[in-house]
Every structure is written in structure tokens, then in C-alpha cells.
Design an enzyme around this catalytic site. Structure first.
Site, PDB file in Angstrom:
ATOM      1  N   LYS A 119       0.819  -1.217   0.000  1.00 29.54           N
ATOM      2  CA  LYS A 119       0.000   0.000   0.000  1.00 29.54           C
ATOM      3  C   LYS A 119       0.845   1.255   0.000  1.00 29.54           C
ATOM      4  O   LYS A 119       0.437   2.279  -0.544  1.00 29.54           O
ATOM      5  CB  LYS A 119      -0.958  -0.005   1.198  1.00 29.54           C
ATOM      6  N   LYS A 202      -6.120 -11.694  -4.604  1.00 26.52           N
ATOM      7  CA  LYS A 202      -7.231 -12.191  -3.785  1.00 26.52           C
ATOM      8  C   LYS A 202      -8.469 -11.304  -3.947  1.00 26.52           C
ATOM      9  O   LYS A 202      -8.345 -10.109  -4.245  1.00 26.52           O
ATOM     10  CB  LYS A 202      -6.814 -12.291  -2.311  1.00 26.52           C
ATOM     11  N   LYS A 205     -12.418  -6.297  -0.676  1.00 24.92           N
ATOM     12  CA  LYS A 205     -13.514  -5.323  -0.604  1.00 24.92           C
ATOM     13  C   LYS A 205     -13.190  -4.078  -1.396  1.00 24.92           C
ATOM     14  O   LYS A 205     -14.070  -3.377  -1.860  1.00 24.92           O
ATOM     15  CB  LYS A 205     -13.721  -4.897   0.856  1.00 24.92           C
TER      16      LYS A 205
HETATM   17  P1  TYM Z   1     -10.371  -8.797   6.587  1.00 23.67           P
HETATM   18  O1  TYM Z   1     -11.474  -7.909   7.013  1.00 23.67           O
HETATM   19  O2  TYM Z   1      -9.618  -8.416   5.364  1.00 23.67           O
HETATM   20  O3  TYM Z   1     -10.903 -10.243   6.371  1.00 23.67           O
HETATM   21  C1  TYM Z   1     -11.636 -10.942   7.372  1.00 23.67           C
HETATM   22  C2  TYM Z   1     -11.355 -12.433   7.253  1.00 23.67           C
HETATM   23  O4  TYM Z   1     -11.638 -12.869   5.920  1.00 23.67           O
HETATM   24  C3  TYM Z   1     -10.484 -13.519   5.371  1.00 23.67           C
HETATM   25  N1  TYM Z   1     -10.402 -13.171   3.950  1.00 23.67           N
HETATM   26  C4  TYM Z   1     -10.321 -14.073   2.968  1.00 23.67           C
HETATM   27  N2  TYM Z   1     -10.300 -15.418   3.001  1.00 23.67           N
HETATM   28  C5  TYM Z   1     -10.219 -16.050   1.809  1.00 23.67           C
HETATM   29  N3  TYM Z   1     -10.155 -15.405   0.620  1.00 23.67           N
HETATM   30  C6  TYM Z   1     -10.177 -14.058   0.549  1.00 23.67           C
HETATM   31  N4  TYM Z   1     -10.150 -13.440  -0.617  1.00 23.67           N
HETATM   32  C7  TYM Z   1     -10.250 -13.321   1.760  1.00 23.67           C
HETATM   33  N5  TYM Z   1     -10.293 -11.997   2.068  1.00 23.67           N
HETATM   34  C8  TYM Z   1     -10.376 -11.930   3.412  1.00 23.67           C
HETATM   35  C9  TYM Z   1      -9.300 -12.942   6.130  1.00 23.67           C
HETATM   36  O5  TYM Z   1      -8.203 -13.830   6.114  1.00 23.67           O
HETATM   37  C10 TYM Z   1      -9.874 -12.780   7.523  1.00 23.67           C
HETATM   38  O6  TYM Z   1      -9.798 -13.987   8.251  1.00 23.67           O
HETATM   39  N6  TYM Z   1      -6.645  -7.593   9.628  1.00 23.67           N
HETATM   40  C11 TYM Z   1      -7.851  -8.390   9.536  1.00 23.67           C
HETATM   41  C12 TYM Z   1      -8.890  -8.066  10.592  1.00 23.67           C
HETATM   42  C13 TYM Z   1      -8.362  -8.206  11.978  1.00 23.67           C
HETATM   43  C14 TYM Z   1      -8.139  -9.417  12.666  1.00 23.67           C
HETATM   44  C15 TYM Z   1      -7.615  -9.024  13.933  1.00 23.67           C
HETATM   45  C16 TYM Z   1      -8.297 -10.765  12.339  1.00 23.67           C
HETATM   46  C17 TYM Z   1      -8.008  -7.166  12.779  1.00 23.67           C
HETATM   47  N7  TYM Z   1      -7.571  -7.686  13.974  1.00 23.67           N
HETATM   48  C18 TYM Z   1      -7.284  -9.985  14.887  1.00 23.67           C
HETATM   49  C19 TYM Z   1      -7.954 -11.723  13.309  1.00 23.67           C
HETATM   50  C20 TYM Z   1      -7.451 -11.319  14.573  1.00 23.67           C
HETATM   51  C21 TYM Z   1      -8.472  -8.096   8.190  1.00 23.67           C
HETATM   52  O7  TYM Z   1      -8.261  -7.078   7.604  1.00 23.67           O
HETATM   53  O8  TYM Z   1      -9.361  -9.044   7.796  1.00 23.67           O
END
Ligand code: TYM
Length: 342
Positions: A119, A202, A205
Site C-alpha cells: 500500500k 485475492k 472489498k
Molecule cells: P479482513 O477484514 O480483510 O478479512 C476478514 C477475514 O476474511 C479472510 N479473507 C479471505 N479469506 C479467503 N479469501 C479471501 N479473498 C479473503 N479476504 C479476506 C481474512 O483472512 C480474515 O480472516 N486484519 C484483519 C482483521 C483483523 C483481525 C484481527 C483478524 C483485525 N484484527 C485480529 C484476526 C485477529 C483483516 O483485515 O481481515
């Protein structure tokens, strides 16, 4: 770190960013596996709204998508009577622990994180906030605040979890055993759902191409259009192969939605065409996701109920967080909360 007394079931903790709606990757890679985990474990699921503002975010959309995120989790099967659902910014311990952990984190380690590198090298990167650099520290705090045993995430979060383990170990080495080091639990099967328009990246959003991402709130028509126009490869064979990233992605999505092994699907669609396969995939996606969408809209309309769920979740989270934070404060030499002073 020993498990705390009185905590007899493993604790699962995980979060999702409430930005621009929840998509098929979030569902197959994350939320669906959370539903199964709540059966026999204590679960804390949260909306990471503090992570969401590491990129510019309109206040009204953030509020809307945070409540939307709660409604989606419940619509997908998270049961607020069994799992605590809360919002990150409503538990101040996340920010408090993040500060302390940040003071134990070498800058170089943060600068090397893939997400930051990606980013911060895009056009306009000079405007990237320091929050983006700090993002993984906050994520480590989210996890370590609760002595989580298991943090189920998709493959894309692996590096963040590895850093979390590192930070816990570094803190424990400096101050004595204080923070529990969590296990990695990368989603099996569909840990990485790829973009429908570019299967080498991947599904996300924030993809500029709206056809690339299938949102759980998409109408039947939108789902069908997105899946039918998904990029495939030359040829017509419905096969999972290194040189067929588009078809591989669609087969893996089909397999995850239908709980049928990819090999079985390859055999079923041998001698047919991409068109036939994509039509069936669209039917399957609509049959699976439309009922979730209907539940989502009903829940989203009842804001009072959603706020009540969050108030309950927040109390559970705050109670658990307070215990860890008190331990950490003592270790680093802080005087602790004012009320505990003579
Ligand atoms: P986020 O919001 O991007 O995604 C939430 C969960 O969805 C999974 N995910 C995917 N799995 C498969 N294919 C994809 N294309 C895909 N896109 C997203 C992510 O692996 C995740 O499990 N940083 C994290 C949020 C967070 C978090 C945490 C997670 C903040 N603090 C503490 C676990 C523990 C995030 O941006 O997820």
C-alpha cells in the site's frame, strides 16, 4: 503462558474489517468456519473498525458498515447467545495494549510487512497514514489482549499472525511470561478466494472493479452476472491446473460452497464447457447466499437489536481484556488503573 484459572474452554478470537460489505472470500475463508467453532469453544468475534480507518474512510459509511458487519455475522450463523460479538473501538484495551506492544516492535519489522509495502508504494503513497504501518501492532494487541488460543483467519493474514507470535515472545522474553502465544489456524479448503476478474490477486472489498468481488448482499442478478463474466482461461476444460488460475478459483469456490471435492467436480463437468459450469455455479451461489442476504436485510433493519448484541459482547470483551491489561501494566511498571491506587 499457562491458561488462566477458570477458563476451561479454548478461546477463539478473530475479527473482520467493516469496510464496504462482506464478500464471498470473507464468508468461505473466515465466517463460515467461525460458525462451526462456536459449538464447543468460547468465541469472541469483533468488527475491526480501528483497522478500517487506516485508509481514508467516510464516517457515515463506517457506522453503516460496522452495523452491517454485525448483521452479516449473525445472518451467516454466528449466534450472539453463544459467541460474543463486539466492536474493537468500544474496548479501549485494544489501543492501550497496542501502544505498549508498539514500544517493543522494531520499525524495520513493520516496514517489511507485505501489506504495508504494497500500500505504501502505490501512487499517492506519501499520504498514507502512520496507522498503516502500525496496523499489525494493533492486530497483535487484538489477539494478545484476550489470551486467545486460536485465531482462525484466511491465508492472507498469515504474516500478521506470525508477527503477533513474535511480539508475544519478545514481550515475554523482556518481562517474563505474560502473554499467551496463539496458534495459527489458517482456514482449510478456501483460505484464499481470488478475484473474479484477476485470479492472480485475492478477492477484496476495495477492488476497483465491481465485477471482481461477490458481496453477500448482491442481488441474484448481480451474482449471476459476476460469476458468468468471471475471467477464465483459454480452452474449455473444467480443470484445476496451474495454467488455469481462473477455472481453478471457480472450481475451488464451487467445491467450498457445495462441500464436494474438486476432483469430483472435474469428473462431473468433463466434456462440458465453461458456460455450463458457470451457470451451475451461479445457481449454487444464489441458492446458498440468497437466504443469508434475506436474513441480513431483516437484521440490518433492527438497529436496536444489533446495538443490544454489541453491548453484551462489549461487556464480555472488556472483562476479559481488563485481566490481561492489568498483568501487562504491572510488568512494564505502570501504576495501573486509578481505582486500584490507595
Ligand atoms: P479482513 O477484514 O480483510 O478479512 C476478514 C477475514 O476474511 C479472510 N479473507 C479471505 N479469506 C479467503 N479469501 C479471501 N479473498 C479473503 N479476504 C479476506 C481474512 O483472512 C480474515 O480472516 N486484519 C484483519 C482483521 C483483523 C483481525 C484481527 C483478524 C483485525 N484484527 C485480529 C484476526 C485477529 C483483516 O483485515 O481481515
Amino acid at each position: 503462558m499457562e491458561r488462566k484459572q477458570g477458563q476451561d474452554r479454548p478461546l477463539v478470537l478473530t475479527g473482520i474489517q467493516p469496510t464496504a460489505g462482506i464478500h464471498l472470500g470473507n464468508y468461505l475463508g473466515a465466517i463460515r468456519s467461525w460458525v462451526a467453532l462456536q459449538e464447543d469453544r468460547d468465541c469472541l468475534f469483533f468488527l475491526a473498525d480501528m483497522h478500517a480507518i487506516t485508509v481514508p474512510m467516510d464516517a457515515r459509511s463506517l457506522r453503516d458498515s460496522t452495523l452491517g458487519g454485525v448483521a452479516t455475522c449473525i445472518a451467516c450463523g454466528i449466534d450472539p447467545d453463544r459467541a460474543a460479538i463486539f466492536v474493537q473501538s468500544q474496548v479501549p484495551g485494544h489501543a492501550e495494549l497496542a501502544w505498549i506492544l508498539g514500544c517493543h516492535t522494531p520499525m524495520g519489522q513493520l516496514e517489511r510487512m507485505t501489506q504495508f509495502k504494497d500500500k505504501s508504494t502505490r501512487p499517492g503513497a506519501s499520504l498514507v497514514g502512520a496507522g498503516l504501518l502500525y496496523y499489525p501492532v494493533l492486530m497483535a494487541a487484538d489477539i494478545l489482549l484476550y489470551d486467545a488460543d486460536l485465531v482462525p483467519v484466511g491465508e492472507d493474514q498469515r504474516q500478521h499472525l506470525e508477527l503477533t507470535r513474535d511480539l508475544a515472545e519478545r514481550f515475554n522474553a523482556a518481562h517474563g511470561p505474560t502473554l499467551a502465544v496463539p496458534d495459527l489456524h489458517i482456514s482449510q479448503g478456501c483460505g484464499r478466494v481470488m478475484s473474479l476478474q484477476d485470479p492472480t490477486v485475492k478477492m477484496s472489498k476495495s477492488d476497483g472493479n465491481r465485477l471482481a468481488t461477490l458481496f453477500l448482499t448482491d442481488s441474484d442478478d448481480q451474482m449471476r452476472r459476476k460469476l458468468r463474466s468471471a475471467v477464465t482461461d483459454s480452452g474449455q476444460e473444467v480443470l484445476r491446473r496451474g495454467d488455469k488460475p481462473g477455472m481453478t478459483n471457480l472450481l475451488e469456490i464451487f467445491s467450498a460452497l457445495a462441500c464436494i471435492p474438486v476432483e469430483e467436480l472435474e469428473a462431473r463437468y468433463a466434456g462440458t464447457s465453461y458456460g455450463v459450469f458457470k451457470n451451475d455455479l451461479a445457481d449454487l451461489a444464489i441458492a446458498t447466499l440468497a437466504p443469508l442476504r434475506e436474513k441480513f436485510f431483516l437484521l440490518r433493519a433492527d438497529e436496536g437489536y444489533l446495538l443490544q448484541v454489541l453491548a453484551r459482547g462489549r461487556e464480555v470483551a472488556r472483562r476479559r481484556a481488563a485481566a490481561t491489561l492489568a498483568r501487562v501494566y504491572e510488568r512494564v511498571g505502570f501504576l495501573g488503573p486509578a481505582k486500584s491506587l490507595p
